[in-house]
Design a protein around this motif. Structure first.
Motif, PDB file in Angstrom:
ATOM      1  N   THR A  10       0.858  -1.185   0.000  1.00 30.61           N
ATOM      2  CA  THR A  10       0.000   0.000   0.000  1.00 30.61           C
ATOM      3  C   THR A  10       0.891   1.232   0.000  1.00 30.61           C
ATOM      4  N   HIS A  11       0.496   2.241  -0.756  1.00 31.49           N
ATOM      5  CA  HIS A  11       1.199   3.520  -0.752  1.00 31.49           C
ATOM      6  C   HIS A  11       0.550   4.390   0.321  1.00 31.49           C
ATOM      7  N   TYR A  12       1.311   4.770   1.321  1.00 30.27           N
ATOM      8  CA  TYR A  12       0.776   5.564   2.423  1.00 30.27           C
ATOM      9  C   TYR A  12       1.070   7.041   2.200  1.00 30.27           C
ATOM     10  N   VAL A  13       0.049   7.856   2.419  1.00 30.86           N
ATOM     11  CA  VAL A  13       0.130   9.292   2.178  1.00 30.86           C
ATOM     12  C   VAL A  13      -0.191  10.023   3.481  1.00 30.86           C
ATOM     13  N   LYS A  14       0.690  10.957   3.830  1.00 31.66           N
ATOM     14  CA  LYS A  14       0.454  11.771   5.016  1.00 31.66           C
ATOM     15  C   LYS A  14      -0.483  12.910   4.629  1.00 31.66           C
ATOM     16  N   ALA A  15      -1.748  12.785   5.024  1.00 34.25           N
ATOM     17  CA  ALA A  15      -2.749  13.800   4.693  1.00 34.25           C
ATOM     18  C   ALA A  15      -3.981  13.563   5.558  1.00 34.25           C
ATOM     19  N   SER A  16      -4.802  14.583   5.636  1.00 39.33           N
ATOM     20  CA  SER A  16      -6.050  14.453   6.385  1.00 39.33           C
ATOM     21  C   SER A  16      -7.176  14.072   5.437  1.00 39.33           C
ATOM     22  N   ALA A  17      -8.221  13.503   5.989  1.00 40.42           N
ATOM     23  CA  ALA A  17      -9.391  13.133   5.190  1.00 40.42           C
ATOM     24  C   ALA A  17     -10.129  14.359   4.680  1.00 40.42           C
ATOM     25  N   GLU A  18      -9.891  15.491   5.304  1.00 37.78           N
ATOM     26  CA  GLU A  18     -10.564  16.725   4.895  1.00 37.78           C
ATOM     27  C   GLU A  18      -9.903  17.377   3.682  1.00 37.78           C
ATOM     28  N   GLU A  19      -8.699  16.931   3.323  1.00 40.16           N
ATOM     29  CA  GLU A  19      -7.977  17.464   2.158  1.00 40.16           C
ATOM     30  C   GLU A  19      -7.215  16.326   1.494  1.00 40.16           C
ATOM     31  N   ILE A  20      -7.917  15.490   0.774  1.00 39.51           N
ATOM     32  CA  ILE A  20      -7.315  14.325   0.127  1.00 39.51           C
ATOM     33  C   ILE A  20      -6.541  14.803  -1.107  1.00 39.51           C
ATOM     34  N   PRO A  21      -5.237  14.522  -1.165  1.00 46.63           N
ATOM     35  CA  PRO A  21      -4.397  15.061  -2.247  1.00 46.63           C
ATOM     36  C   PRO A  21      -4.458  14.254  -3.545  1.00 46.63           C
ATOM     37  N   SER A  37     -13.533   3.760   4.434  1.00 47.63           N
ATOM     38  CA  SER A  37     -13.270   4.428   5.698  1.00 47.63           C
ATOM     39  C   SER A  37     -13.643   3.436   6.783  1.00 47.63           C
ATOM     40  N   ILE A  38     -12.620   2.884   7.418  1.00 41.38           N
ATOM     41  CA  ILE A  38     -12.842   1.828   8.395  1.00 41.38           C
ATOM     42  C   ILE A  38     -12.430   2.330   9.772  1.00 41.38           C
ATOM     43  N   ASN A  39     -13.415   2.512  10.611  1.00 41.53           N
ATOM     44  CA  ASN A  39     -13.224   2.997  11.981  1.00 41.53           C
ATOM     45  C   ASN A  39     -12.373   4.262  12.015  1.00 41.53           C
ATOM     46  N   SER A  40     -12.699   5.214  11.150  1.00 50.83           N
ATOM     47  CA  SER A  40     -11.896   6.435  11.122  1.00 50.83           C
ATOM     48  C   SER A  40     -12.714   7.719  11.072  1.00 50.83           C
ATOM     49  N   LEU A  41     -13.925   7.683  10.544  1.00 48.02           N
ATOM     50  CA  LEU A  41     -14.667   8.923  10.324  1.00 48.02           C
ATOM     51  C   LEU A  41     -14.983   9.661  11.622  1.00 48.02           C
ATOM     52  N   ASP A  42     -15.120   8.938  12.723  1.00 48.20           N
ATOM     53  CA  ASP A  42     -15.394   9.612  13.995  1.00 48.20           C
ATOM     54  C   ASP A  42     -14.125  10.174  14.643  1.00 48.20           C
ATOM     55  N   HIS A  43     -12.988  10.032  13.973  1.00 48.31           N
ATOM     56  CA  HIS A  43     -11.714  10.549  14.490  1.00 48.31           C
ATOM     57  C   HIS A  43     -11.240  11.810  13.763  1.00 48.31           C
ATOM     58  N   VAL A  44     -11.889  12.189  12.673  1.00 52.17           N
ATOM     59  CA  VAL A  44     -11.437  13.345  11.887  1.00 52.17           C
ATOM     60  C   VAL A  44     -11.841  14.645  12.581  1.00 52.17           C
ATOM     61  N   ASP A  45     -11.246  15.745  12.141  1.00 52.15           N
ATOM     62  CA  ASP A  45     -11.599  17.048  12.717  1.00 52.15           C
ATOM     63  C   ASP A  45     -12.955  17.544  12.217  1.00 52.15           C
ATOM     64  N   ASP A  46     -13.230  17.356  10.929  1.00 50.15           N
ATOM     65  CA  ASP A  46     -14.448  17.889  10.317  1.00 50.15           C
ATOM     66  C   ASP A  46     -15.108  16.768   9.504  1.00 50.15           C
ATOM     67  N   VAL A  47     -16.119  16.153  10.076  1.00 52.21           N
ATOM     68  CA  VAL A  47     -16.775  15.004   9.449  1.00 52.21           C
ATOM     69  C   VAL A  47     -17.353  15.372   8.087  1.00 52.21           C
ATOM     70  N   ASP A  48     -18.048  16.496   7.992  1.00 50.99           N
ATOM     71  CA  ASP A  48     -18.683  16.860   6.723  1.00 50.99           C
ATOM     72  C   ASP A  48     -17.648  17.153   5.637  1.00 50.99           C
ATOM     73  N   ALA A  49     -16.539  17.768   5.994  1.00 52.50           N
ATOM     74  CA  ALA A  49     -15.471  18.012   5.008  1.00 52.50           C
ATOM     75  C   ALA A  49     -14.877  16.678   4.535  1.00 52.50           C
ATOM     76  N   ALA A  50     -14.698  15.727   5.445  1.00 55.91           N
ATOM     77  CA  ALA A  50     -14.170  14.413   5.071  1.00 55.91           C
ATOM     78  C   ALA A  50     -15.144  13.698   4.134  1.00 55.91           C
TER      79      ALA A  50
END
Length: 153
Positions: A28-39, A50-63
């Motif tokens: 897997t290619h791992y990318v350092k980025a947030s779900a709110e700004e997928i590069p 999204s596996i057990n991660s959406l409740d950990h982001v800063d802004d759910v709607d942006a993700a």
């Protein structure tokens, strides 16, 4: 998993810390980025999970907007997220059982499962329960859903 994929991408702001644990030994290619700004460009991925991660982001709607943006028409979003009535330090968002409504109208739900965490039993999710989205009862559990992004008309 997903060994048949042409490309697998893991996205996490803590990738640098995970490298010390040996993640570069995966295919897997791992990318350092947030779900709110997928590069990645619009319509890039055939599957977004999204596996057990959406409740950990800063802004759910942006993700959610970013997941939809990078998904190609006809593609799938696979979402697995813990539903709990109150935020915690590790899970700063208490997401509702009707979370999939926040993906509308861009996404169509193909399958949705609600696995309730029994209050008096061990912590595991093994009971699929019928769920009324209008029921406001606080129940913990796991939401598992598969959604598709419709093809253009």
């Amino acid at each position: 998993w997903a060994t048949m994929a042409a490309e697998r991408v893991g996205l996490d702001p803590l990738v640098d810390r995970y490298r010390a644990l040996g993640i570069d030994h995966h295919s897997t290619h791992y990318v350092k980025a947030s779900a709110e700004e997928i590069p990645y460009p619009d319509d890039y991925f055939d599957v977004v999970s999204s596996i057990n991660s959406l409740d950990h982001v800063d802004d759910v709607d942006a993700a959610i907007r970013e997941m939809i943006r990078v998904l190609a028409p006809g593609g799938l979003i696979v979402l697995v997220v813990e539903i709990h009535p109150k935020p915690t330090i590790a899970e700063p968002h208490a997401l509702p059982w009707n979370l999939t409504r926040r993906f509308e109208p861009a996404m169509c739900v193909i399958e949705e499962r609600h696995l309730e965490n029994p209050k008096d039993g061990p912590r595991y999710f093994d009971v699929q329960v019928p769920f009324d989205h209008n029921d406001g009862t606080e129940r913990a559990g796991m939401l598992i859903t598969k959604m598709t992004k419709p093809l253009p008309a």
